[in-house]
Design a protein around this motif. Sequence first.
Motif, PDB file in Angstrom:
ATOM      1  N   THR A 163     -35.814 -16.227  -2.955  1.00 37.52           N
ATOM      2  CA  THR A 163     -36.006 -16.761  -1.948  1.00 37.52           C
ATOM      3  C   THR A 163     -35.978 -15.778  -0.834  1.00 37.52           C
ATOM      4  O   THR A 163     -37.073 -15.716  -0.078  1.00 37.52           O
ATOM      5  CB  THR A 163     -35.253 -17.894  -1.285  1.00 37.52           C
ATOM      6  OG1 THR A 163     -35.275 -19.132  -2.606  1.00 37.52           O
ATOM      7  CG2 THR A 163     -35.627 -18.657   0.083  1.00 37.52           C
ATOM      8  N   LYS A 169     -34.448 -27.139  -2.340  1.00 32.87           N
ATOM      9  CA  LYS A 169     -35.463 -26.409  -2.977  1.00 32.87           C
ATOM     10  C   LYS A 169     -36.959 -26.551  -2.555  1.00 32.87           C
ATOM     11  O   LYS A 169     -37.693 -25.995  -2.216  1.00 32.87           O
ATOM     12  CB  LYS A 169     -35.362 -26.606  -4.649  1.00 32.87           C
ATOM     13  CG  LYS A 169     -34.493 -25.600  -5.216  1.00 32.87           C
ATOM     14  CD  LYS A 169     -34.472 -25.287  -6.770  1.00 32.87           C
ATOM     15  CE  LYS A 169     -33.775 -24.366  -7.411  1.00 32.87           C
ATOM     16  NZ  LYS A 169     -33.977 -24.357  -8.722  1.00 32.87           N
ATOM     17  N   GLN A 170     -37.081 -28.156  -2.355  1.00 28.96           N
ATOM     18  CA  GLN A 170     -38.460 -28.410  -2.154  1.00 28.96           C
ATOM     19  C   GLN A 170     -38.674 -28.489  -0.604  1.00 28.96           C
ATOM     20  O   GLN A 170     -39.903 -27.578  -0.260  1.00 28.96           O
ATOM     21  CB  GLN A 170     -38.442 -30.067  -2.120  1.00 28.96           C
ATOM     22  CG  GLN A 170     -39.655 -30.751  -1.747  1.00 28.96           C
ATOM     23  CD  GLN A 170     -39.816 -32.271  -1.674  1.00 28.96           C
ATOM     24  OE1 GLN A 170     -38.599 -32.829  -1.854  1.00 28.96           O
ATOM     25  NE2 GLN A 170     -40.870 -32.919  -1.330  1.00 28.96           N
ATOM     26  N   ARG A 191     -44.182 -21.728   1.927  1.00 25.60           N
ATOM     27  CA  ARG A 191     -45.483 -21.981   1.709  1.00 25.60           C
ATOM     28  C   ARG A 191     -46.241 -21.927   3.346  1.00 25.60           C
ATOM     29  O   ARG A 191     -47.244 -21.431   3.526  1.00 25.60           O
ATOM     30  CB  ARG A 191     -46.014 -23.202   0.962  1.00 25.60           C
ATOM     31  CG  ARG A 191     -47.270 -23.104   0.662  1.00 25.60           C
ATOM     32  CD  ARG A 191     -47.624 -24.281  -0.504  1.00 25.60           C
ATOM     33  NE  ARG A 191     -47.009 -24.208  -1.802  1.00 25.60           N
ATOM     34  CZ  ARG A 191     -45.940 -24.873  -2.166  1.00 25.60           C
ATOM     35  NH1 ARG A 191     -45.744 -26.302  -1.341  1.00 25.60           N
ATOM     36  NH2 ARG A 191     -45.359 -24.853  -3.152  1.00 25.60           N
ATOM     37  N   TRP A 214     -31.852 -18.186  -7.188  1.00 23.33           N
ATOM     38  CA  TRP A 214     -32.761 -18.697  -6.458  1.00 23.33           C
ATOM     39  C   TRP A 214     -32.550 -18.219  -5.262  1.00 23.33           C
ATOM     40  O   TRP A 214     -33.553 -17.965  -4.454  1.00 23.33           O
ATOM     41  CB  TRP A 214     -32.422 -20.173  -6.468  1.00 23.33           C
ATOM     42  CG  TRP A 214     -33.242 -20.911  -5.565  1.00 23.33           C
ATOM     43  CD1 TRP A 214     -34.611 -21.201  -5.569  1.00 23.33           C
ATOM     44  CD2 TRP A 214     -32.766 -21.559  -4.208  1.00 23.33           C
ATOM     45  NE1 TRP A 214     -35.084 -22.138  -4.612  1.00 23.33           N
ATOM     46  CE2 TRP A 214     -34.225 -22.195  -3.806  1.00 23.33           C
ATOM     47  CE3 TRP A 214     -31.660 -21.668  -3.618  1.00 23.33           C
ATOM     48  CZ2 TRP A 214     -34.080 -22.926  -2.361  1.00 23.33           C
ATOM     49  CZ3 TRP A 214     -31.834 -22.241  -2.311  1.00 23.33           C
ATOM     50  CH2 TRP A 214     -32.916 -22.728  -1.833  1.00 23.33           C
ATOM     51  N   ASN A 257     -38.844 -13.167  -1.512  1.00 26.84           N
ATOM     52  CA  ASN A 257     -40.157 -14.096  -1.192  1.00 26.84           C
ATOM     53  C   ASN A 257     -40.435 -13.975   0.458  1.00 26.84           C
ATOM     54  O   ASN A 257     -41.611 -13.593   0.721  1.00 26.84           O
ATOM     55  CB  ASN A 257     -39.972 -15.504  -1.828  1.00 26.84           C
ATOM     56  CG  ASN A 257     -40.898 -15.572  -3.006  1.00 26.84           C
ATOM     57  OD1 ASN A 257     -41.693 -14.417  -3.172  1.00 26.84           O
ATOM     58  ND2 ASN A 257     -40.589 -16.571  -3.834  1.00 26.84           N
ATOM     59  N   SER A 273     -39.211 -24.182  -0.360  1.00 27.76           N
ATOM     60  CA  SER A 273     -40.369 -23.983  -0.922  1.00 27.76           C
ATOM     61  C   SER A 273     -41.591 -24.457   0.077  1.00 27.76           C
ATOM     62  O   SER A 273     -42.644 -23.552   0.127  1.00 27.76           O
ATOM     63  CB  SER A 273     -40.580 -24.656  -2.274  1.00 27.76           C
ATOM     64  OG  SER A 273     -42.104 -24.807  -2.805  1.00 27.76           O
ATOM     65  N   GLU A 274     -41.690 -25.662   0.605  1.00 26.87           N
ATOM     66  CA  GLU A 274     -42.609 -25.802   1.620  1.00 26.87           C
ATOM     67  C   GLU A 274     -42.834 -24.915   2.719  1.00 26.87           C
ATOM     68  O   GLU A 274     -43.823 -24.448   3.183  1.00 26.87           O
ATOM     69  CB  GLU A 274     -42.616 -27.302   1.880  1.00 26.87           C
ATOM     70  CG  GLU A 274     -42.911 -28.246   0.700  1.00 26.87           C
ATOM     71  CD  GLU A 274     -44.291 -28.379   0.397  1.00 26.87           C
ATOM     72  OE1 GLU A 274     -45.105 -27.763   1.025  1.00 26.87           O
ATOM     73  OE2 GLU A 274     -44.467 -28.916  -0.806  1.00 26.87           O
TER      74      GLU A 274
END
Length: 975
Positions: A439, A397-398, A405, A435, A442, A401-402
């Motif tokens: 994702t 997840k981390q 970004r 999730w 996104n 997410s990065e």
Amino acid sequence: MAKSGSSGTGGRGKGHSKSKEAEIKRINKELANIRSKFKGDKALDGYSKKKYVCKLLFIFLLGHDIDFGHMEAVNLLSSNKYTEKQIGYLFISVLVNSNSELIRLINNAIKNDLASRNPTFMCLALHCIANVGSREMGEAFAADIPRILVAGDSMDSVKQSAALCLLRLYKASPDLVPMGEWTARVVHLLNDQHMGVVTAAVSLITCLCKKNPDDFKTCISLAVSRLSRIVSSASTDLQDYTYYFVPAPWLSVKLLRLLQCYPPPEDAAVKGRLVECLETVLNKAQEPPKSKKVQHSNAKNAILFETISLIIHYDSEPNLLVRACNQLGQFLQHRETNLRYLALESMCTLASSEFSHEAVKTHIDTVINALKTERDVSVRQRAADLLYAMCDRSNAKQIVSEMLRYLETADYAIREEIVLKVAILAEKYAVDYSWYVDTILNLIRIAGDYVSEEVWYRVLQIVTNRDDVQGYAAKTVFEALQAPACHENMVKVGGYILGEFGNLIAGDPRSSPPVQFSLLHSKFHLCSVATRALLLSTYIKFINLFPETKATIQGVLRAGSQLRNADVELQQRAVEYLTLSSVASTDVLATVLEEMPPFPERESSILAKLKRKKGPGAGSALDDGRRDPSSNDINGGVEPTPSTVSTPSPSADLLGLRAAPPPAAPPASSGAGNLLVDVFSDGPAAQPSLGPTPEEAFLSELEPPAPESPMALLADPAPAADPGPEDIGPPIPEADELLNKFVCKNNGVLFENQLLQIGVKSEFRQNLGRMYLFYGNKTSVQFQNFSPTVVHPGDLQTHILPLAVQTKRVAAQVDGGAQVQQVLNIECLRDFLTPPLLSVRFRYGGAPQSLTLKLPVTINKFFQPTEMAAQDFFQRWKQLSLPQQEAQKIFKANHPMDAEVTKAKLLGFGSALLDNVDPNPENFVGAGIIQTKALQVGCLLRLEPNAQAQMYRLTLRTSKEPVSRHLCELLAQQF
């Protein structure tokens, strides 16, 4: 005859000629003078001839053509004066083409110089051969140069020149260099006292051993010995070869590269000495620099990075791998950009090793910071690669997410690659389907232009195949479509999902059928033809799902812009859909437009696309098998095409090295590991159900082989020509060592030589297992009659087979650079001591090749860990007190005694580690059950390390004597 010069004036001396015209005039005048001297009646002496030939060479280097003087240069070769002979050879090396008619005369002069035993003249001749490097020269001297190289009376400078000359000829025409007695003698040049000779010899041997590894295998011990002497020497010991306080850095790097041509040394003493060398290099990297000059740090780091490359290549020393990772971690924040880049690149490879993966993960924050703040795009790309390589369920997840970004500001050149990586990671490590859907949506929102068809096809496959995510996906995509600026890929995904599952959210007034249709149709006129065609299909589905929208949709289909559309596809769809909705009854319409069935299993087109984008040689990073192998696309594809299947590079790591694959049949409830169904499944993906647990799903998928007859269990129905246990040859000498590498791990490279790489990926639960064997052709030549066979001799007295093994046949031809996969289903019927044998036979270049290995299936693979309290453990320990139930071994440690590494090996062995059981906290206590079809064998173990004496005492107690002894032998070899 002469080489053409360029028209530029390169190094024109402005002091002599003020313009190009003046220079040309001066040059022409000089050429006329030289020509007249050469053609004059008066014979020129050696000095004059040398002077004029030297002038011609200089004129050529200024960029002017030279079409005479070649014969005079050849005549200089017969001079006994060094300066004259030197200019003659220099002229020939620069100006004479390899197809010149003078080559024969030049060869005669070279032959005379080689036979002269004058070391200076011999070196000049060897330099000329290397510089010209023509095939004709190779044919003339390829047999003579090896003799000069290994001759006992050759001077050091001659040996050095001969080694480099032979290297040049071998690279130009490998077939001209004969392998013979000299090959064994050239290896011993590694022991030469002259460091220049050793350096040249290492370059030659490294090149030769890549094609003929067995001829030069003895170089391993000599290379280790020489490396050890260099690494342990002080900077004052090798003064002539010390570069800024670093002893012989170039030779050290060459020796480390030579060792990477071979697997780890088989001799324990040699291996121990090499490990000491590698540890010394890592220790020296921690010492303060002896000079602030950049040359010192460059030389020191060159040796360090080559050492780390060798450690990664061996992938067998956990302690060294972790230390290498920690050393690279220090470079991640170094002020030198090149060091940061190299550290990230090396850590990508380390992340694929099961021994160092956890150590790599500790640097995640630093890598994420590099992704955000690095100014150099190439370093940012390596940081993204490393995040992809280190990702697993604990940090998915981390990392995702990065990367999302970063994607917002990423360079355009790498956005598509980042999108593919995010899509793959999101699918592999989804903690739940919601999730995953969030994702991917996104991704489309942030970088819609770079989301390829493979990515949004994939999300549609997964939503279609999973009942539990369909409602959430419909709700989420409906909300995403409400954005004012909506990417066309979002419209495609939204159109498909709402057309299939819009009814699941139709009960909410905010997403009622008319609202859904109105939202989709508001995007219609802004989309391409392909998207409009998809939306028309959604509209006809709406008529089936929501009869109240029929009139509105029929009005849209009747519009002139549709029925008379210039695009044939849109016009045909509008006409046919309108007619279908008007003519067909409700039942017929419901049958024609029913919900899409689950997609069949096929290879992941996303991963295949990423491999193609990264190009050959990227397999190591992309096939990182610590993670769930999504290369088998379990949900199928919307539009399956042959181009989605890719073949990993033959030099790549052909498999992964860590992960346990996910459950076989996906439970409907969300949870870790549920997004990907069992990659071990051969048939179509199982239908979603609420029934089986992941354990039950795995076991139900791995149905035991049908017990027809013992030999029938070994393979698919096959011709009688298949080899049986008595037909295959004995295992190769290193078979036991290769097998021991897999006692505590399930995945890795089982065997590798210059032709073939065999990789293994496996999983075992209870008494069942499944194993993938990957056969990679490392050459450019096709393997013919490729036939891998698995056999198990069984009990020689009773002829009862302890293992039932089903294999799938592979293609008989394996193209150069290609990889084929074989699947094995394994059932443990009873305890066993000897593993099955894998026999591989094929023809390479017309020559038959065969090898026999021990398949990494040992009794501990069927170990089920068992947790128990201290009281229960000691009670059971006392019950297993008969002498034949215990096996004990006291042995010396063969590896550094690291508590974390020991713990990892015991867990890999299969037992549960029990905390707070042994009164001595330094000891390790474990428990488990060996699962077979016939019986279960309880097992308790105790490992007592003595760090001061560098010894272990291992005690095993089981309910069956042979199992105790065998497990004790297997486990003791791991420490």
